[in-house]
Design a protein around this motif. Structure first.
Motif, mmCIF file in Angstrom:
data_model
loop_
_atom_site.group_PDB
_atom_site.id
_atom_site.type_symbol
_atom_site.label_atom_id
_atom_site.label_comp_id
_atom_site.label_asym_id
_atom_site.label_seq_id
_atom_site.Cartn_x
_atom_site.Cartn_y
_atom_site.Cartn_z
ATOM 1 N N VAL A 80 -9.853 -6.839 5.751
ATOM 2 C CA VAL A 80 -10.941 -7.794 5.956
ATOM 3 C C VAL A 80 -12.157 -7.492 5.091
ATOM 4 N N LYS A 81 -12.174 -6.311 4.452
ATOM 5 C CA LYS A 81 -13.263 -5.967 3.539
ATOM 6 C C LYS A 81 -12.806 -4.827 2.636
ATOM 7 N N ASN A 82 -13.609 -4.506 1.663
ATOM 8 C CA ASN A 82 -13.295 -3.420 0.752
ATOM 9 C C ASN A 82 -13.749 -2.091 1.368
ATOM 10 N N GLU A 83 -12.790 -1.256 1.727
ATOM 11 C CA GLU A 83 -13.131 0.049 2.302
ATOM 12 C C GLU A 83 -11.901 0.951 2.295
ATOM 13 N N THR A 84 -12.167 2.239 2.467
ATOM 14 C CA THR A 84 -11.088 3.213 2.538
ATOM 15 C C THR A 84 -10.441 3.158 3.916
ATOM 16 N N LEU A 85 -9.114 3.247 3.936
ATOM 17 C CA LEU A 85 -8.354 3.130 5.186
ATOM 18 C C LEU A 85 -7.393 4.285 5.342
ATOM 19 N N LEU A 86 -6.965 4.495 6.559
ATOM 20 C CA LEU A 86 -5.867 5.413 6.812
ATOM 21 C C LEU A 86 -4.589 4.598 6.875
ATOM 22 N N PHE A 87 -3.582 5.052 6.145
ATOM 23 C CA PHE A 87 -2.288 4.370 6.143
ATOM 24 C C PHE A 87 -1.286 5.296 6.817
ATOM 25 N N ALA A 99 0.807 -1.224 0.000
ATOM 26 C CA ALA A 99 0.000 0.000 0.000
ATOM 27 C C ALA A 99 0.840 1.273 0.000
ATOM 28 N N ASP A 100 2.084 1.182 0.438
ATOM 29 C CA ASP A 100 2.941 2.357 0.526
ATOM 30 C C ASP A 100 3.389 2.764 -0.878
ATOM 31 N N LYS A 101 2.989 3.965 -1.289
ATOM 32 C CA LYS A 101 3.304 4.449 -2.637
ATOM 33 C C LYS A 101 4.802 4.611 -2.859
ATOM 34 N N THR A 102 5.557 4.718 -1.769
ATOM 35 C CA THR A 102 7.010 4.873 -1.887
ATOM 36 C C THR A 102 7.644 3.714 -2.636
ATOM 37 N N PHE A 103 7.114 2.504 -2.417
ATOM 38 C CA PHE A 103 7.744 1.303 -2.970
ATOM 39 C C PHE A 103 7.128 0.825 -4.287
ATOM 40 N N GLN A 104 6.063 1.451 -4.698
ATOM 41 C CA GLN A 104 5.317 0.922 -5.842
ATOM 42 C C GLN A 104 5.990 1.110 -7.218
ATOM 43 N N PRO A 105 6.627 2.248 -7.484
ATOM 44 C CA PRO A 105 7.162 2.481 -8.837
ATOM 45 C C PRO A 105 8.138 1.416 -9.326
ATOM 46 N N GLY A 123 4.240 0.620 7.598
ATOM 47 C CA GLY A 123 2.918 1.235 7.579
ATOM 48 C C GLY A 123 1.891 0.430 8.341
ATOM 49 N N ARG A 124 1.091 1.121 9.145
ATOM 50 C CA ARG A 124 -0.034 0.495 9.803
ATOM 51 C C ARG A 124 -1.316 1.069 9.219
ATOM 52 N N ILE A 125 -2.376 0.260 9.190
ATOM 53 C CA ILE A 125 -3.621 0.719 8.607
ATOM 54 C C ILE A 125 -4.740 0.639 9.634
ATOM 55 N N LYS A 126 -5.739 1.486 9.422
ATOM 56 C CA LYS A 126 -6.942 1.442 10.244
ATOM 57 C C LYS A 126 -8.060 2.108 9.459
ATOM 58 N N PRO A 127 -9.309 1.739 9.727
ATOM 59 C CA PRO A 127 -10.436 2.309 8.987
ATOM 60 C C PRO A 127 -10.529 3.814 9.176
ATOM 61 N N ASN A 178 -1.982 8.853 5.135
ATOM 62 C CA ASN A 178 -2.648 8.958 3.841
ATOM 63 C C ASN A 178 -3.882 8.067 3.804
ATOM 64 N N LYS A 179 -4.821 8.461 2.966
ATOM 65 C CA LYS A 179 -5.986 7.612 2.725
ATOM 66 C C LYS A 179 -5.640 6.641 1.602
ATOM 67 N N ILE A 180 -5.903 5.372 1.828
ATOM 68 C CA ILE A 180 -5.637 4.342 0.814
ATOM 69 C C ILE A 180 -6.851 3.430 0.698
ATOM 70 N N GLN A 181 -6.824 2.576 -0.298
ATOM 71 C CA GLN A 181 -7.921 1.632 -0.496
ATOM 72 C C GLN A 181 -7.542 0.258 0.045
ATOM 73 N N GLY A 182 -8.367 -0.255 0.947
ATOM 74 C CA GLY A 182 -8.183 -1.616 1.423
ATOM 75 C C GLY A 182 -9.080 -2.563 0.646
ATOM 76 N N PHE A 183 -8.683 -3.823 0.540
ATOM 77 C CA PHE A 183 -9.514 -4.798 -0.188
ATOM 78 C C PHE A 183 -9.657 -6.081 0.622
ATOM 79 N N ASP A 184 -10.735 -6.782 0.373
ATOM 80 C CA ASP A 184 -11.020 -8.032 1.079
ATOM 81 C C ASP A 184 -10.031 -9.088 0.595
ATOM 82 N N PHE A 185 -8.983 -9.269 1.376
ATOM 83 C CA PHE A 185 -7.901 -10.163 0.960
ATOM 84 C C PHE A 185 -8.369 -11.612 0.847
#
Length: 511
Positions: A374-381, A351-357, A399-403, A415-422
């Motif tokens: 655990v589900k599809n929703e917007t999260l704070l990273f 989820a960390d944009k730093t490592f994605q490129p 990075g830690r995430i929470k709703p 940052n706000k990121i998108q979580g998905f139902d893994f």
């Protein structure tokens, strides 16, 4: 007296001459077989060789084989009369006669030796010789009249053509697209027809069950160990013979695992057995976890070192919390994980944009730029760093995430990121026929994600997990201080590992 003796001698010679004529007739015309009321020197059940050709005489089918030998080219006749040919034909004959006695094969069967490793048809010849006259073999190079050209994954036959299909000499083991080959076997076989496979890759319970699961439209009949092919150069002394029967309906076999409802699954027994051989868990909390856990890698019993993973449909590595390419995919999985020469599909979840490129430049890796949740929703990273860790422009934090609860008061490093139902993604991406390895480093979210995998049954899709469990551990920077980032204790981490192993999941403590 002399005239009488002369008459007797002439009579005996004449009788011998008549018998010799009868012998020549039986051998050359009838192939050595006699009807019940014929006068013969030998029973129709005896085996004779036709002019050294190595053709067994003893049934009407042998007449056809003998005719094939006589009408063949000189090169084929030389081949078919060789000792090596005879040796192989005898080997396959004994195997097929056993299958006839068990009711899996008959003289009325339409038989196929698919992609036979004999290449020139000793197995087909043996079938014809013992009376299964409607037999043919396929190989990537034709060898008439016994073997015709046939692509391994696209056989030149209609659906439901054969009563009996044989693949010997571990031919399925060496196939690079085993599920496609099995699909062709089941397509061309009639319902309730028999499949016989010789394999040397089912020595353990895990590989055996992986093999059986390939044949989703067939049922296991029996397994036995037999002597290997008479090829003296082979180092394998025995081989497994597995007999399956195609179902009359096209429903999958019941192999256990995930139910249609997606509820909590029961990990199959062959996976549970592997857990017994796993390295012991570290029971006491280490004072220097960054050292202890790293050293523990030397003790890890990788699944491919415990079992043969040959009979799988796909090979998949999922790195949850991948961070940079070099942190685990490049430095560990590609270099150190024992892959048994299999090519893996790799998924990097980060989820960390730093490592994605950097993943855009890596071939064979699919990047999911989201947070496993655990589900599809917007999260704070939130990017967090241990005490004493310098903030680098490139970014190296965990990075830690929470709703999301509110957009107000967001710090610069949140940052706000998108979580998905893994769990849902996993169930839609892989199947129980695939070999799935997972590394999970998600900064404490494992206490949310693992229960979700168990609840949904997705845990049964994973063959091996390398899990870093996060707890309020001792700090490297500050002796006597624990991390304030995580609330869980080492005991809770240990409970998580133990619960997974008790369920039959091969999980390893990671760092």
């Amino acid at each position: 007296m002399e005239s009488t003796r002369s008459i007797l001698v002439k009579t005996l010679l004449f009788g011998v001459f008549i018998l010799l004529l009868r012998f020549v007739y039986v051998v050359t015309i009838t192939g050595g077989s006699c009807s019940a009321d014929d006068f013969c020197f030998f029973s129709s059940r005896e085996n004779l060789n036709l002019a050294g050709a190595g053709v067994r005489i003893g049934s009407n089918a042998a007449v056809s084989v003998a005719g094939t030998v006589e009408s063949s080219s000189p090169a084929l006749r030389d081949l078919w009369t060789s000792k090596e040919w005879r040796k192989n034909v005898d080997y396959y004959s004994s195997i097929f006669q056993d299958l006839i006695s068990e009711g899996f094969l008959s003289s009325e069967s339409k038989a196929l030796c698919i992609q036979s490793e004999t290449r020139i048809g000793q197995d087909v010849f043996a079938l014809k010789e013992i009376g299964v006259s409607d037999s043919i073999g396929t190989y990537k190079k034709a060898s008439p009249p016994l073997v015709k050209f046939g692509q391994v994954y696209k056989q030149p036959f209609a659906d439901n053509t054969f009563d009996f299909i044989f693949i010997g000499n571990a031919g399925l083991d060496r196939s690079i697209r085993q599920s496609d080959l099995v699909s062709e076997i089941q397509r061309t076989l009639k319902p309730e027809g028999f499949i016989v496979v010789h394999t040397n890759s089912t020595k353990d319970l895990y590989s055996y069950n992986s093999f059986i699961s390939l044949f989703n439209y067939s049922s296991l009949i029996r397994t036995r160990t037999i002597d290997n092919s008479p090829d003296d150069s082979s180092s394998i002394s025995s081989i497994q013979e597995i007999v399956l029967k195609k179902n009359s309906y096209q429903g999958d076999n019941e192999m256990g695992g995930i139910s249609d409802g997606g509820s909590e699954c029961s990990v199959p027994r062959h996976k549970q057995e592997l857990v017994k051989y796993a390295e012991p868990l570290i029971e006491e909390e280490p004072l220097k976890p960054w050292i202890t856990l790293k050293r523990n890698i030397q003790n890890v019993k990788y699944l491919p070192t415990l079992a043969d993973i040959n009979f799988k449909q796909r090979y998949v590595y999922v790195d949850v919390g991948a961070r940079s390419y070099g942190s685990s995919i490049g430095s560990w999985f590609k270099k150190q994980y024992p892959k048994q020469n299999k090519t893996f599909d790799i998924y990097a979840i980060e989820a960390d944009k730093t490592f994605q490129p950097e993943y855009k430049l890596k071939k064979g890796i699919t990047l999911l730029p989201y947070a496993a949740w655990v589900k599809n929703e917007t999260l704070l990273f939130e990017v967090n760093r241990d005490p004493g860790q310098n903030i680098e422009a490139k970014g190296s934090g965990m990075g830690r995430i929470k709703p999301v609860k509110s957009d107000t008061g967001l710090a610069n490093n949140v940052n706000k990121i998108q979580g998905f139902d893994f769990a849902d993604w996993l169930k839609n991406t892989v199947t129980e026929k695939d070999f799935v390895v997972m590394k999970m480093d998600i900064e404490g979210t494992e206490f949310d994600l693992i229960p979700r995998l168990i609840e949904t049954g997705a845990i049964c899709l994973i063959d091996e997990i390398f899990l870093e469990c996060h707890y309020n551990r001792w700090q490297r920077c500050c002796p006597g201080e624990r991390s304030s980032k995580y609330q869980q204790s080492y005991g809770q981490c240990l409970d998580l590992f133990n619960s997974l192993r008790e369920k039959g999941v091969l999980v390893h403590q990671w760092y």
